[in-house]
Design a protein around this motif. Structure first.
Motif, PDB file in Angstrom:
ATOM      1  N   CYS A   1       0.793  -1.342   0.298  1.00  0.00           N
ATOM      2  CA  CYS A   1       0.046  -0.240   0.266  1.00  0.00           C
ATOM      3  C   CYS A   1       0.999   0.793  -0.049  1.00  0.00           C
ATOM      4  O   CYS A   1       0.284   2.049  -0.293  1.00  0.00           O
ATOM      5  CB  CYS A   1      -1.329  -0.170   1.061  1.00  0.00           C
ATOM      6  SG  CYS A   1       0.038  -0.168   2.556  1.00  0.00           S
TER       7      CYS A   1
ATOM      8  N   HIS B   1       2.373   3.006   2.359  1.00  0.00           N
ATOM      9  CA  HIS B   1       1.797   3.579   4.095  1.00  0.00           C
ATOM     10  C   HIS B   1       2.944   3.749   4.520  1.00  0.00           C
ATOM     11  O   HIS B   1       3.151   2.434   4.662  1.00  0.00           O
ATOM     12  CB  HIS B   1      -0.016   2.869   4.410  1.00  0.00           C
ATOM     13  CG  HIS B   1      -1.248   3.486   3.664  1.00  0.00           C
ATOM     14  ND1 HIS B   1      -2.280   2.748   3.746  1.00  0.00           N
ATOM     15  CD2 HIS B   1      -0.999   4.603   3.031  1.00  0.00           C
ATOM     16  CE1 HIS B   1      -2.817   3.109   2.989  1.00  0.00           C
ATOM     17  NE2 HIS B   1      -2.954   4.472   2.420  1.00  0.00           N
TER      18      HIS B   1
ATOM     19  N   TYR C   1      -6.500  -5.050   0.650  1.00  0.00           N
ATOM     20  CA  TYR C   1      -5.344  -6.124  -0.118  1.00  0.00           C
ATOM     21  C   TYR C   1      -5.689  -7.580   0.339  1.00  0.00           C
ATOM     22  O   TYR C   1      -4.414  -8.123  -0.256  1.00  0.00           O
ATOM     23  CB  TYR C   1      -4.170  -5.580   0.500  1.00  0.00           C
ATOM     24  CG  TYR C   1      -4.141  -3.892  -0.072  1.00  0.00           C
ATOM     25  CD1 TYR C   1      -3.400  -4.422  -1.702  1.00  0.00           C
ATOM     26  CD2 TYR C   1      -4.113  -3.167   0.654  1.00  0.00           C
ATOM     27  CE1 TYR C   1      -2.851  -3.006  -2.129  1.00  0.00           C
ATOM     28  CE2 TYR C   1      -3.739  -1.587  -0.414  1.00  0.00           C
ATOM     29  CZ  TYR C   1      -2.876  -2.554  -1.325  1.00  0.00           C
ATOM     30  OH  TYR C   1      -2.863  -0.611  -2.401  1.00  0.00           O
TER      31      TYR C   1
ATOM     32  N   ASN D   1      -4.202  -8.104  -5.720  1.00  0.00           N
ATOM     33  CA  ASN D   1      -3.289  -7.409  -5.211  1.00  0.00           C
ATOM     34  C   ASN D   1      -1.702  -7.305  -5.902  1.00  0.00           C
ATOM     35  O   ASN D   1      -1.059  -6.068  -5.718  1.00  0.00           O
ATOM     36  CB  ASN D   1      -3.294  -7.029  -4.373  1.00  0.00           C
ATOM     37  CG  ASN D   1      -3.899  -6.752  -2.963  1.00  0.00           C
ATOM     38  OD1 ASN D   1      -4.896  -6.124  -3.916  1.00  0.00           O
ATOM     39  ND2 ASN D   1      -5.005  -8.090  -1.937  1.00  0.00           N
TER      40      ASN D   1
ATOM     41  N   TYR E   1      -0.396 -12.026 -11.509  1.00  0.00           N
ATOM     42  CA  TYR E   1       0.453 -13.078 -11.332  1.00  0.00           C
ATOM     43  C   TYR E   1       0.709 -13.628 -12.590  1.00  0.00           C
ATOM     44  O   TYR E   1       1.624 -13.954 -13.282  1.00  0.00           O
ATOM     45  CB  TYR E   1       0.377 -14.186 -10.947  1.00  0.00           C
ATOM     46  CG  TYR E   1       0.410 -13.359  -8.921  1.00  0.00           C
ATOM     47  CD1 TYR E   1       1.914 -13.989  -8.367  1.00  0.00           C
ATOM     48  CD2 TYR E   1      -0.790 -13.256  -8.359  1.00  0.00           C
ATOM     49  CE1 TYR E   1       1.286 -13.612  -7.228  1.00  0.00           C
ATOM     50  CE2 TYR E   1      -0.863 -12.848  -7.125  1.00  0.00           C
ATOM     51  CZ  TYR E   1       0.533 -13.140  -6.531  1.00  0.00           C
ATOM     52  OH  TYR E   1       0.579 -13.068  -4.918  1.00  0.00           O
TER      53      TYR E   1
ATOM     54  N   GLU F   1      -5.576 -18.695 -14.060  1.00  0.00           N
ATOM     55  CA  GLU F   1      -6.117 -17.575 -12.325  1.00  0.00           C
ATOM     56  C   GLU F   1      -5.130 -17.034 -13.428  1.00  0.00           C
ATOM     57  O   GLU F   1      -4.170 -16.444 -12.829  1.00  0.00           O
ATOM     58  CB  GLU F   1      -5.417 -18.419 -11.613  1.00  0.00           C
ATOM     59  CG  GLU F   1      -5.990 -18.936 -10.318  1.00  0.00           C
ATOM     60  CD  GLU F   1      -5.095 -19.812  -9.474  1.00  0.00           C
ATOM     61  OE1 GLU F   1      -4.640 -19.064  -9.095  1.00  0.00           O
ATOM     62  OE2 GLU F   1      -6.182 -20.198  -8.566  1.00  0.00           O
TER      63      GLU F   1
ATOM     64  N   ARG G   1      -8.650  -0.188  -7.569  1.00  0.00           N
ATOM     65  CA  ARG G   1      -7.455  -0.706  -6.423  1.00  0.00           C
ATOM     66  C   ARG G   1      -6.874  -1.627  -7.600  1.00  0.00           C
ATOM     67  O   ARG G   1      -5.492  -1.478  -7.368  1.00  0.00           O
ATOM     68  CB  ARG G   1      -8.068  -2.147  -6.104  1.00  0.00           C
ATOM     69  CG  ARG G   1      -8.886  -2.464  -5.340  1.00  0.00           C
ATOM     70  CD  ARG G   1      -9.483  -3.986  -4.847  1.00  0.00           C
ATOM     71  NE  ARG G   1      -9.582  -3.857  -3.700  1.00  0.00           N
ATOM     72  CZ  ARG G   1     -10.533  -4.926  -3.207  1.00  0.00           C
ATOM     73  NH1 ARG G   1     -10.223  -6.062  -3.176  1.00  0.00           N
ATOM     74  NH2 ARG G   1     -11.152  -5.004  -2.028  1.00  0.00           N
TER      75      ARG G   1
ATOM     76  N   ALA H   1      -4.105   1.911  -7.955  1.00  0.00           N
ATOM     77  CA  ALA H   1      -3.010   1.734  -7.045  1.00  0.00           C
ATOM     78  C   ALA H   1      -1.996   0.840  -7.143  1.00  0.00           C
ATOM     79  O   ALA H   1      -0.983   1.311  -6.591  1.00  0.00           O
ATOM     80  CB  ALA H   1      -4.106   1.258  -5.718  1.00  0.00           C
TER      81      ALA H   1
ATOM     82  N   ARG I   1       1.884   1.855  -7.633  1.00  0.00           N
ATOM     83  CA  ARG I   1       2.779   1.929  -7.009  1.00  0.00           C
ATOM     84  C   ARG I   1       3.874   1.327  -7.643  1.00  0.00           C
ATOM     85  O   ARG I   1       5.241   1.572  -7.552  1.00  0.00           O
ATOM     86  CB  ARG I   1       2.105   1.164  -6.081  1.00  0.00           C
ATOM     87  CG  ARG I   1       3.479   0.655  -5.099  1.00  0.00           C
ATOM     88  CD  ARG I   1       2.891   0.790  -3.266  1.00  0.00           C
ATOM     89  NE  ARG I   1       3.443   0.335  -2.920  1.00  0.00           N
ATOM     90  CZ  ARG I   1       4.905   0.718  -1.977  1.00  0.00           C
ATOM     91  NH1 ARG I   1       4.411   2.801  -3.181  1.00  0.00           N
ATOM     92  NH2 ARG I   1       5.729   0.600  -1.201  1.00  0.00           N
TER      93      ARG I   1
ATOM     94  N   SER J   1      -3.934   3.568  -0.515  1.00  0.00           N
ATOM     95  CA  SER J   1      -1.814   3.725  -1.199  1.00  0.00           C
ATOM     96  C   SER J   1      -1.944   5.285  -0.966  1.00  0.00           C
ATOM     97  O   SER J   1      -2.514   5.946  -0.193  1.00  0.00           O
ATOM     98  CB  SER J   1      -2.368   3.497  -3.050  1.00  0.00           C
ATOM     99  OG  SER J   1      -3.290   4.328  -3.069  1.00  0.00           O
TER     100      SER J   1
END
Lengths: 458, 271
Positions: free
Chosen positions: A385, A387, A424, B3, B6, B99, B162, B165, B169, B203
């Motif tokens: 995240c 943070h 998450y 998250n 893959y 997946e 999501r 984010a 990142r 985030s």
């Protein structure tokens, strides 16, 4: 004639049958049971059955075998396990035949069996690299062996699971004539998985220490490098692949497991309600807020705090839910911005596996008001995240520590603080929340203070 | 939604547009260390099958794999598969079985047939597979997603946020929430604020919000994205993200089909 040595520890159920089996064979002149300080009636039963009983001074199979060799009056010795019943007919004859025919100095008994994970995954690969001459043995860890006393006297016995492989390697290095004989099918109890790790360690230690001691010059750089490479890669792959099987459920503590917030109860009990509200209103930095709230508990005793948590109610069915999740293979954890003392108390109460919380310092039983914030709450370049101070960082730490894939985690929380962790985790569950955004973020919402609906997600 | 990425699926049909999709997938693989799956689906009764066999397709895929393998610099690998049957069914099955986390597909400039006839159109794939579908309409020179535009209308786009984010990142992006001024009543303004708060909750990526002039959200978003030189647009396969005009409405021309900037389409979760 042969002496049969049977090391035994708490084998009262089978020892008599094993002794009778040995004595029935005409080539056996004596049966020596080396009792490893059994807590049951093994020694008495063995004596009654006609065996010579030697009480071992120190526990361990290696020392028991040594004691047995010393007590044996014949030069030819057979070692048998005490927990196998029945042995296939002719086992003793089969083990003895190569010795009697002077075809071998040491005979290893192999048998068709139902499992052998350490043999296949640890012993055989190591032998193939370090002692290729022994790689053809189908069961190098078998404890059913026969040999000449004069050879046994020359070797060193490990006193753990490494004893059998150690004897085999020593015999091989002594250039004794070693033979493997198949003696039939034996129903051998598979070791519980917890014991396999210990066994693997001891077996590999035995093989490697023998290799280092006896031919350190020949232990080429290539062998060392290949062992390291295999081990490293296998570890990485195992860790990566097994993580997809591990599952975890994380609970927030205040207002989730507990019906109230612990610090609010403390505020009521110790009269700092106004100060607490003021702090919450004015202090927006979560780190400073946590530190300053800790100061409100200065001079409060551990007993005071435990008394308060002891009087707090927990949400309905939490124990049942934890029990059922554990039965389904989940690790159960608590991640809280409260204190470890309190989180651990709750952990004990509900039967969870671990807690991640802040450390309230105590001196002589009284709180100093200092709060140590564990590093796992703080962000790192790897934080998902980003943070700087967040429960998601703690979740990431728990996933790393217990080798769980984050998408196999369920996070249950109620407040604004839990938005990130619920996002998450593989599945986020908002529990009796008043935060609208948390409801939007969560995959599931539980509206009533009852954990039962959580069972459907396991 | 995962998250982390893959596995990325790139449906291949051996046309020039596959190149754009695979290049984009390679960029993502190098950033997230994820695997790329190149999948060709052959129709059961196609001429291709009657003439030759699936081996030719497999060989072509092997060539593609060899060509792009050298561009991978992370831990990701390229997997290839040739499947047989209905395109959508096979792709969906593959997505579930292995997946997949993202589909990257190349779009030709004139994509009328794709959005009308193709069983695996972007909106259909995004809805049925329940994973994001990234449509690439040109090669492009940039290898990052520094500016992500996220149009907001109706509900807070949780899944888009999501993914933004996640990408933000990795690529140190800025997310631009956009909405139409005509929708800026108290309710919709509130959604924009909620979206901003949401990103900050999960985030630390920089976020900005803009109210756009215009009548059509898709068109205004596209214009805004061109103006700021955006690298990615994130949308829903909803009618609100259709480009204006009767023809666009009739042919279901989503923003994805009209944009040269890559567009990722993410269906809303079914509650």
């Amino acid at each position: 004639m042969f002496s049969v040595v049977i090391p035994a520890l708490n084998e009262e159920k089978t020892i008599e049958q094993v002794i009778n089996f040995c004595l029935a064979d005409p080539i056996v002149s004596e049966v020596i049971v080396v009792d490893d300080k059994s807590e049951d009636r093994t020694a008495a039963i063995a004596q009654k059955a006609g065996a010579k009983v030697v009480i071992s001074q120190t526990r361990g199979k290696g020392i028991s075998m040594k004691d047995g060799i010393e007590a044996a009056t014949n030069d030819l010795i057979i070692f048998l396990d005490a927990d196998i019943d029945p042995y296939p007919g002719g086992s003793i004859q089969n083990l003895a035949a190569p010795l009697l025919a002077d075809e071998a100095d040491f005979v290893k008994g192999a048998f068709a069996r139902n499992a052998g994970r350490v043999t296949e995954l640890v012993a055989k690969p190591l032998l193939a690299i370090l002692f290729p001459g022994l790689s053809h043995f189908s069961q190098p860890l078998s404890g059913m062996v026969a040999g000449k006393k004069s050879f046994f006297n020359k070797i060193e016995f490990f006193n753990d699971y490494g004893v059998d492989i150690g004897i085999l390697i020593d015999m091989y290095l002594m250039k004794a004539r070693v033979k493997e004989i198949h003696i039939g099918y034996i129903e051998n109890k598979s070791k519980p998985w917890e014991a396999l790790g210990k066994m693997s360690g001891e077996v590999s230690r035995a093989i490697l220490s023998k290799a280092q001691r006896h031919h350190s010059d020949e232990l080429t750089k290539e062998s060392v490098n290949s062992l390291e490479a295999i081990q490293r890669e296998m570890n990485i792959v195992l860790r990566e692949k097994l993580s997809s099987y591990q599952k975890m459920i994380i609970f927030d503590m205040d207002d989730t497991i507990l019906i109230d917030r612990f610090i609010d109860k403390c505020a009521d009990a110790f009269g700092f309600k106004l100060k607490l509200e003021e702090l919450r209103f004015n202090e927006k930095d979560p780190i400073i807020l946590t530190k300053r709230i800790g100061l409100l508990l200065k001079n409060k005793t551990m007993d005071d705090l435990l008394h308060i948590i002891g009087s707090m109610k927990m949400a309905e069915h939490i124990n049942e839910v934890v029990k059922q999740y554990k039965q389904k293979g989940y690790l159960v954890g608590i991640i809280s911005h409260s204190y470890t003392l309190i989180a651990n108390y709750v952990k004990q109460k509900i039967g969870a596996d671990f807690t991640l919380a802040h450390q309230l310092e105590f001196f002589e039983g009284k709180s100093t008001g200092e709060v140590n914030l564990p590093s796992y709450f703080f962000g790192s370049p790897e934080s998902v995240c980003g943070h700087s101070f967040c429960k998601t960082n703690a979740l990431q730490y728990a996933c790393e520590r217990y080798n769980v894939n984050m998408k196999n985690c369920i996070a249950v929380g109620d407040s604004r603080d839990d938005r990130c962790i619920l996002t998450y985790a593989g599945r986020g569950v908002a529990f009796c929340t008043t935060d609208e955004m948390l409801e939007k973020i969560a995959d599931n919402c539980i509206k009533e203070r009852n954990f039962e609906p959580l069972l459907a997600l396991a | 939604m995962a998250n982390k990425l893959y596995n990325i699926l790139v449906p291949v049909d051996f046309t020039y547009k596959n190149k754009w999709a695979i290049t984009k997938a390679v960029e993502l693989s190098n950033s997230f260390n994820c695997n790329i799956h190149l999948v060709y689906v052959a129709k059961k009764r196609s001429l291709f099958l009657r003439d030759g066999n699936l081996e030719i397709a497999l060989k072509k895929l092997e060539h593609i794999k060899a060509a792009y393998k050298t561009q991978l610099c992370g831990e990701g690998t390229i997997e290839i598969s040739v499947l047989q049957g209905s395109r959508l069914t096979q792709l969906l099955q593959y997505i579930r079985q292995y997946e997949m986390d993202l589909v990257v597909t190349g779009l030709s400039k004139f994509n009328f047939l794709h959005r009308i006839i193709s069983s695996a159109s972007i909106s259909r794939l995004a809805k049925k597979a329940d994973i994001p579908v990234l449509a690439i309409k040109s090669g492009g020179l940039v290898c990052h997603y520094k500016k992500i535009v996220l149009p907001v209308y109706g509900e807070v786009p949780m899944r888009q946020i999501r993914l933004a984010a996640l990408l933000g990142r990795a690529f140190k992006s800025t997310v631009y929430f956009v909405s139409l001024r005509k929708h800026a009543d108290s309710k919709h303004q509130n959604i924009l604020d909620t979206a901003l708060e949401m990103v900050q909750s999960i985030s630390t990526i920089p976020v900005q919000s803009f109210l756009l002039e215009g009548q059509n959200l898709a068109k205004s978003t596209l214009e805004f994205s061109r103006k700021i030189n955006a690298d990615l647009i994130m949308i829903n396969p909803l009618k609100d993200f259709r480009l204006p005009g009767l023809w666009s409405r009739l042919t279901n021309k989503l923003l994805s089909y009209g944009s040269r900037i890559p567009v990722v389409t993410i269906a809303s979760p079914e509650r």
